[in-house]
Design an enzyme around this catalytic site. Structure first.
Site, short mmCIF file in Angstrom:
data_model
loop_
_atom_site.label_atom_id
_atom_site.label_comp_id
_atom_site.label_asym_id
_atom_site.label_seq_id
_atom_site.Cartn_x
_atom_site.Cartn_y
_atom_site.Cartn_z
N ASP A 254 0.84 -1.18 0.00
CA ASP A 254 0.00 0.00 0.00
C ASP A 254 0.88 1.24 0.00
O ASP A 254 0.41 2.35 -0.05
CB ASP A 254 -0.94 0.00 1.22
CG ASP A 254 -1.93 1.15 1.18
OD1 ASP A 254 -2.61 1.32 0.15
OD2 ASP A 254 -2.02 1.90 2.18
N HIS B 150 -5.55 -6.38 -2.14
CA HIS B 150 -5.31 -5.95 -0.76
C HIS B 150 -6.33 -4.89 -0.34
O HIS B 150 -6.08 -4.09 0.54
CB HIS B 150 -3.88 -5.42 -0.65
CG HIS B 150 -3.33 -5.31 0.74
ND1 HIS B 150 -3.53 -6.27 1.72
CD2 HIS B 150 -2.59 -4.33 1.34
CE1 HIS B 150 -2.92 -5.89 2.84
NE2 HIS B 150 -2.35 -4.72 2.63
N HIS C 290 6.72 -6.46 3.62
CA HIS C 290 6.29 -5.18 3.06
C HIS C 290 7.51 -4.53 2.39
O HIS C 290 8.65 -4.87 2.73
CB HIS C 290 5.78 -4.25 4.16
CG HIS C 290 4.60 -4.79 4.89
ND1 HIS C 290 4.70 -5.63 5.98
CD2 HIS C 290 3.27 -4.60 4.69
CE1 HIS C 290 3.49 -5.93 6.42
NE2 HIS C 290 2.60 -5.33 5.65
N HIS D 39 -6.96 0.29 2.17
CA HIS D 39 -6.26 -0.24 3.35
C HIS D 39 -6.95 0.14 4.66
O HIS D 39 -6.31 0.58 5.62
CB HIS D 39 -4.80 0.24 3.37
CG HIS D 39 -3.88 -0.73 4.06
ND1 HIS D 39 -3.68 -0.69 5.43
CD2 HIS D 39 -3.12 -1.73 3.61
CE1 HIS D 39 -2.82 -1.64 5.77
NE2 HIS D 39 -2.47 -2.29 4.67
#
Length: 178
Positions: A4, A53, A147, A57
């Site tokens: 993200d 995803h 990540h 977020h």
């Protein structure tokens, strides 16, 4: 990898994966894909798997089933507009997965995916800590959460080498899950 943010780190991570001939699964938010379409296209063009995803977020456990579905479908729309191939896998933000979140994804034909080994890289640990966390949890079928962070970038070559030295094959999520 859950994505993200990290547009400054992802190109280098992709270079490492390419140099080591490793394919990964990237769970990308819709807003990230909309802001960085060329980077998402590169991920796809280099043969990596792309999953959903959510769009923005959010804390999905606090959203309604319908709002969760909108997060997923809004992301699908971005992927479709970009001509990105994606798989029907959903990694919920923050790992939140109350029943209605999983049901929302399931109703859209998605399989909800959680990890079995967490690098906890969002806390910016030293690369050696990430390496130990991954190698300590490694087993057949392990799903490793990462990540695009500087600490993860630094650890990535040693993580890959360490897993391969133990004769693990690094695969995408759809290659691991039935």
């Amino acid at each position: 990898l859950n994505v993200d943010w990290g547009e400054d780190i992802l190109p280098q991570m992709l270079d490492i994966l390419k140099s080591k001939n490793v394919k990964a699964t990237f769970f990308i938010s819709g807003r990230f894909a909309g802001k960085f379409p060329d980077l998402v296209k590169r991920i796809s063009q280099e043969g990596h798997e792309i999953g959903n995803h959510g769009y923005s977020h959010p804390h999905v456990d606090k959203l309604s089933k319908e709002a969760n579905q909108k997060e997923i479908t809004d992301t699908e729309k971005v992927f479709q507009e970009l001509g990105i191939n994606y798989v029907k896998l959903f990694a919920p933000p923050y790992g939140e997965h109350k029943a209605h979140v999983v049901e929302a994804a399931d109703a859209l034909g998605y399989k909800t995916v959680m990890w079995t080994a967490d690098t906890i890289d969002w806390q910016d640990p030293p690369p050696e800590t990430i390496i130990k966390r991954v190698l300590g949890k490694a087993d057949n079928g392990a799903l490793i959460l990462m990540h695009p962070k500087k600490c993860t970038l630094s650890a990535l070559p040693a993580v890959i080498d360490g897993l391969q030295a133990r004769n693990y094959q690094l695969k995408t999520v759809t290659e691991i899950l039935p």
